[in-house]
Design a protein around this motif. Structure first.
Motif, PDB file in Angstrom:
ATOM      1  N   PRO A   9       0.922  -1.050  -0.062  1.00 20.81           N
ATOM      2  CA  PRO A   9       0.080  -0.130  -0.136  1.00 20.81           C
ATOM      3  C   PRO A   9       0.719   1.100  -0.036  1.00 20.81           C
ATOM      4  O   PRO A   9       0.282   2.501  -0.320  1.00 20.81           O
ATOM      5  CB  PRO A   9      -0.780   0.077   1.391  1.00 20.81           C
ATOM      6  N   PHE A  63      -0.384   5.339   2.999  1.00 19.53           N
ATOM      7  CA  PHE A  63      -0.616   4.260   2.315  1.00 19.53           C
ATOM      8  C   PHE A  63      -1.919   4.616   1.502  1.00 19.53           C
ATOM      9  O   PHE A  63      -2.614   5.630   1.861  1.00 19.53           O
ATOM     10  CB  PHE A  63      -1.573   3.090   3.280  1.00 19.53           C
ATOM     11  N   LYS A  64      -2.037   4.157   0.055  1.00 17.19           N
ATOM     12  CA  LYS A  64      -2.829   4.479  -0.781  1.00 17.19           C
ATOM     13  C   LYS A  64      -4.286   3.922  -0.290  1.00 17.19           C
ATOM     14  O   LYS A  64      -4.061   2.736   0.383  1.00 17.19           O
ATOM     15  CB  LYS A  64      -2.348   3.923  -2.227  1.00 17.19           C
ATOM     16  N   TRP A  65      -5.265   4.302  -0.580  1.00 14.09           N
ATOM     17  CA  TRP A  65      -6.944   3.853  -0.261  1.00 14.09           C
ATOM     18  C   TRP A  65      -7.107   2.842  -1.120  1.00 14.09           C
ATOM     19  O   TRP A  65      -8.274   2.251  -0.665  1.00 14.09           O
ATOM     20  CB  TRP A  65      -7.538   5.088  -0.453  1.00 14.09           C
ATOM     21  N   VAL A  71      -6.235  -0.292  -1.018  1.00  9.77           N
ATOM     22  CA  VAL A  71      -6.496  -1.625  -0.119  1.00  9.77           C
ATOM     23  C   VAL A  71      -7.757  -1.184   0.706  1.00  9.77           C
ATOM     24  O   VAL A  71      -8.251  -2.301   0.775  1.00  9.77           O
ATOM     25  CB  VAL A  71      -5.195  -1.677   0.789  1.00  9.77           C
ATOM     26  N   GLY A  72      -7.995   0.063   0.857  1.00  8.15           N
ATOM     27  CA  GLY A  72      -9.196   0.139   1.647  1.00  8.15           C
ATOM     28  C   GLY A  72     -10.680  -0.216   0.760  1.00  8.15           C
ATOM     29  O   GLY A  72     -11.492  -0.726   1.509  1.00  8.15           O
ATOM     30  N   ARG A 120     -13.175   3.756   3.070  1.00  5.41           N
ATOM     31  CA  ARG A 120     -11.850   3.362   2.368  1.00  5.41           C
ATOM     32  C   ARG A 120     -10.753   3.912   3.338  1.00  5.41           C
ATOM     33  O   ARG A 120      -9.708   3.324   3.667  1.00  5.41           O
ATOM     34  CB  ARG A 120     -11.667   3.938   1.185  1.00  5.41           C
ATOM     35  N   LYS A 121     -10.917   5.097   3.647  1.00  8.53           N
ATOM     36  CA  LYS A 121      -9.876   5.843   4.492  1.00  8.53           C
ATOM     37  C   LYS A 121      -9.774   5.073   5.942  1.00  8.53           C
ATOM     38  O   LYS A 121      -8.507   4.899   6.500  1.00  8.53           O
ATOM     39  CB  LYS A 121     -10.309   7.396   4.883  1.00  8.53           C
ATOM     40  N   THR A 143      -7.902   1.880   5.453  1.00  9.13           N
ATOM     41  CA  THR A 143      -6.648   1.901   5.247  1.00  9.13           C
ATOM     42  C   THR A 143      -5.500   2.375   6.489  1.00  9.13           C
ATOM     43  O   THR A 143      -4.646   1.888   6.656  1.00  9.13           O
ATOM     44  CB  THR A 143      -6.301   3.172   4.223  1.00  9.13           C
ATOM     45  N   GLN A 185      -2.522   0.606   8.256  1.00  8.53           N
ATOM     46  CA  GLN A 185      -1.177   1.321   8.425  1.00  8.53           C
ATOM     47  C   GLN A 185      -0.927   1.472   9.814  1.00  8.53           C
ATOM     48  O   GLN A 185       0.475   1.102  10.038  1.00  8.53           O
ATOM     49  CB  GLN A 185      -1.285   2.581   7.856  1.00  8.53           C
TER      50      GLN A 185
END
Length: 280
Positions: free
Chosen positions: A166, A179-181, A183-184, A250-251, A254, A258
């Motif tokens: 991520p 981390f990029k969202w 994965v969320g 999502r946030k 994520t 993290q």
């Protein structure tokens, strides 16, 4: 004078994303030849990883049974999302040297993973190799709803395993990267919320340093710490009842992943020193 019509459009032939030199070779119903070739590719890559990890370098794996339980003993049609830090271009596939040999002959037990289209998918030959190895091209900057993420989400809905880095790139200096969202999204929008398994590794960039010459090394030491499986089903149900937006969900997912990864980081770094103290 009118131009001649281009009868054969190579962009359509190889599904190249316009102006991006990216090849997307996956089909809804892969042929027998594709499946056979994928089996060979997975066998070669995982065998290489096991030899490099188990014979040419020293791996210390903590809580390996958690990974095995999630891989081989989770409920049917429930996907698995493993998540880790990204310190070297060799993280994948060398991380999977810890897998059992049966994974080499069972492509269904091999992870799906995304990789940068502008690095791994610029030539058809490269794209073919990576695609057979279950690597999906992702386009940086295209957001969480791009084609590759839809494809990975379908695989999770099918009960498959996918691994995500991520951070979105190799973290050369190991600094904090949000981390990029994506994965969320993969967790939140799955039909059956997948198991999320965090892990952290130390020493992979000793095997392949992030500087020239980019040559894999031997007799190096790697520590891999497997965390506790994370469950998000109740959290997501509650947030939906609270009318949270997809972005907020999502946030939340994520950020929680993290936080867990960074807790593992401290412990993994300590274990790495303790495990190989006699060699320091």
């Amino acid at each position: 004078m009118p131009q001649k019509k281009n009868i054969c459009n190579t962009n359509n032939l190889y599904n190249i994303t316009p102006n991006r030199e990216s090849f997307f070779l996956f089909k809804d119903r892969p042929s027998r030849l594709w499946n056979f070739s994928a089996r060979i590719a997975c066998f070669v890559v995982i065998s290489y990883s096991k030899i490099w990890a188990g014979l040419l370098n020293t791996y210390k794996i903590h809580n390996q049974e958690r990974l095995y339980k999630c891989l081989y003993d989770r409920e049917e049609k429930r996907g698995l999302v493993t998540v880790s830090n990204h310190d070297s271009c060799m993280d994948d596939p060398l991380l999977w040297g810890c897998l059992k040999w049966r994974n080499t002959v069972q492509p269904a037990k091999v992870r799906w993973i995304t990789a940068a289209h502008d690095i791994c998918f610029t030539k058809f030959s490269h794209a073919l190799f990576f695609s057979l190895g279950r690597v999906v091209p992702v386009i940086r900057g295209d957001g969480v709803y791009q084609r590759s993420m839809d494809f990975i989400l379908d695989k999770i809905n099918n009960g498959d395993w996918t691994h995500i880095f991520p951070e979105g790139r190799v973290n050369i200096d190991k600094s904090f990267i949000r981390f990029k969202w994506g994965v969320g999204r993969l967790v939140a929008e799955a039909k059956k919320i997948p198991v999320v398994l965090p892990m952290y590794h130390v020493g992979m960039d000793d095997i392949l340093p992030n500087k020239k010459p980019y040559v894999p090394r031997i007799r190096k030491k790697v520590t891999l710490l497997i965390g506790q499986p994370m469950e998000f089903t109740e959290d997501i149900e509650l947030m939906r009842l609270m009318k949270k937006t997809p972005t907020e969900i999502r946030k939340y997912i994520t950020d929680k992943i993290q936080d867990e990864i960074y807790k593992l980081k401290e412990k993994a770094e300590r274990l790495h020193v303790e495990s190989f103290q006699e060699h320091v």
